[in-house]
Each structure stands twice: as C-alpha cells, then as structure tokens.
Design an enzyme around this catalytic site. Structure first.
Site, PDB file in Angstrom:
ATOM      1  N   ARG A 187     -70.642  75.902   5.376  1.00 29.80           N
ATOM      2  CA  ARG A 187     -69.151  75.640   4.662  1.00 29.80           C
ATOM      3  C   ARG A 187     -68.976  74.274   4.821  1.00 29.80           C
ATOM      4  O   ARG A 187     -68.546  73.617   3.971  1.00 29.80           O
ATOM      5  CB  ARG A 187     -68.070  76.486   5.063  1.00 29.80           C
ATOM      6  CG  ARG A 187     -68.163  77.981   4.729  1.00 29.80           C
ATOM      7  CD  ARG A 187     -67.325  78.820   5.357  1.00 29.80           C
ATOM      8  NE  ARG A 187     -65.647  78.421   4.778  1.00 29.80           N
ATOM      9  CZ  ARG A 187     -64.681  78.628   5.270  1.00 29.80           C
ATOM     10  NH1 ARG A 187     -64.624  79.672   6.564  1.00 29.80           N
ATOM     11  NH2 ARG A 187     -63.504  78.413   4.862  1.00 29.80           N
ATOM     12  N   CYS A 243     -60.101  73.488  10.294  1.00 29.26           N
ATOM     13  CA  CYS A 243     -61.128  74.669   9.927  1.00 29.26           C
ATOM     14  C   CYS A 243     -60.955  75.096   8.464  1.00 29.26           C
ATOM     15  O   CYS A 243     -60.675  74.447   7.621  1.00 29.26           O
ATOM     16  CB  CYS A 243     -60.712  75.701  10.935  1.00 29.26           C
ATOM     17  SG  CYS A 243     -59.312  76.565  11.134  1.00 29.26           S
TER      18      CYS A 243
END
Length: 287
Positions: A187, A243
C-alpha cells in the site's frame, strides 16, 4: 509477577493473570475488529473473551463519525470518550488492559487514546488473546455484570501531540519531522488496494509496517531492537505517525514508547484524509 505498577506499555499474560488473581480492579478492553466486516469483532467477542472484558468497537467507541474529509477513523470527542469510559466503570488511576487477536493493531489505538486522555495506567496485552489461550487460560461468553459509573476525568495528554493535514503539507517543504507510515509495504508503494481509492504515500514518508514491531510469536520485539530500528528511520528527526486512518499508527507510537522514544505526534486523518483533497501531493514507489 512484575510489581512495577502501573503497567504503561505492555503486560504479559503471566502478569495479567497474577493481577486478576490479586483482586486488583482492572478494566479489560476487548478491541477485536475486522475492517472488512465492522460487526464481526462484536460477534467474536460474544463467542469468547477474557473473563470480565468489555467490548470496545473501533468505529463506534474508539473513533467519531467520518465526514468524508477527515479520514475513516477520526479521533473521538474527548468528552464523549470520557463518558463512555466512565460508563464502563473506569476510575482515576485504575489499570486498563487492552487486547485483540491481531497483534495489538486495534488495542494500540485504545492504548493511545487513554494516554491522550491523560490516563497513565494503560497497557496492551503482549500477544493478545492468542497468547492468553496458548498459555492455557479460558475464554468466556459470559456478559460482565453491570458496574457503577466510574469517576474518570480526562487530563493532560501523555502522548505526543496531533498534527493536521496542513501541518503535514508544510512539513513536506520544511522537512523538520519524519513521517512514518504504518501501512503494509504494498500500500505504501502504491499498489492497487481496495482500501485506498488513491494509491501511494505522503511525499517524504518512510514505511514502518506496524507488524514489523512484532516477532514471529506475535509479541513486541525488545526495546533495544525497536530503538535501533526507529532511530535509523528517524535519523535524528521527530516522528509524525501515519497509516490508513490513524489506527495502526498508534502501534508504532506504542513501539516507540517501549523503545524509550516517546513524544511521536499522530496524524489522525492519515492517508484516508490526505487523499480526500486531490490538491495534496502523492508519491509512489519505495521510500
């Protein structure tokens, strides 16, 4: 038993068992959650949890409602969070232990929030529910008895501050702080992912996948090992933790606290907020 009370970062299964057997009042928070199935954690909790544990729902209890521009898991309102904790019976100075079955991914959010609220006596169960079961302890499906409302009141934060998207944008130019992104490497690189409508990372960020804080048994690595790793990533700069939505970033905050590197600031909106404004820059590839 480790008599160093209160527990402020981690607690082992052995120490938790001794604490419970001693009759010390402990608030146990079961933070079980599944991003892909938000009600699954509640079901898993009902089927089997540590005796006396109360359920903490990531979306409902450990976050406030998103508005499309502030990330998937905005921080809860401090007064609302304090009222919820009092409803669980939390008293000033009472030991809180948070756990899950996912390496502390969700429990660390509860840990960070309680520290943010000024509550010192909060720790994450090292190894979580799997470690409890592996050690031969039972789970229960019994619902804990009702409790009297606690007297908990929020105080000054015991964690580093929080930063806004504007702060992070300014830091791209200034480079005063190092953004650490807790998402998995794919990611971070920008590989296609159903969670991220825009792929990539904040320019200048470095990747510290939260699972790398754990050893092969799912327990946190030693303070020395964590200190060496984070110090190398930060290269003398203060940390801004990010995050997907400000949740697993708290895992890195806990790891840094264990490492003796407190004071990291949290970017609560994280990537899900960052990409809500197409004017914000995006970087792809390895850092």
């Amino acid at each position: 038993m480790n008599h160093k009370m209160p527990f402020e970062t981690l607690i082992s299964v052995t120490d938790l068992q001794a604490l419970l057997e001693s009759g010390t009042p402990v608030l146990l928070l079961d933070c079980e959650f599944d991003l892909a199935a938000p009600e699954k954690g509640r079901t898993v909790h009902a089927e089997g949890h540590l005796p006396g544990a109360r359920y903490a729902h990531l979306d409902n209890d450990l976050a406030s409602a998103p508005n499309g521009a502030n990330g998937r898991h905005p921080l809860p309102d401090r007064d609302a969070l304090a009222a919820w904790l009092r409803s669980l019976g939390l008293r000033k100075g009472q030991q809180v232990i948070a756990y899950d079955s996912n390496g502390g991914a969700w429990a660390a959010r509860a840990w960070w929030l309680l520290r943010w609220m000024g509550h010192r006596a909060v720790a994450v169960l090292d190894g979580g529910k799997p470690a409890w079961v592996a050690d031969g302890h039972d789970l229960t499906s019994e619902v804990p008895e009702a409790v009297n409302e606690g007297d908990f009141a929020p105080g000054d934060p015991l964690v580093g501050g929080i930063v806004s998207a504007q702060d992070v944008l300014g830091n791209i130019r200034a480079g005063a702080a190092q953004v650490l992104d807790a998402r998995d490497p794919s990611r971070f690189r920008g590989d296609a992912n159903p969670l991220d409508p825009v792929a990539g990372h904040i320019p200048g960020a470095r990747n510290r996948f939260f699972r790398d804080n754990l050893d092969g048994a799912g327990r946190f690595r030693s303070a020395e090992e964590l200190s060496a790793t984070f110090s190398a990533l930060l290269d003398g700069k203060p940390a801004v933790l990010s995050c997907g939505s400000g949740v697993t970033a708290c895992h890195n905050a806990l790891a840094m606290e264990i490492a003796g590197l407190p004071g990291a600031r949290l970017y609560p909106g994280s990537w899900s907020e960052w990409i809500s404004d197409p004017a914000r820059p995006v970087e792809t590839g390895e850092a």
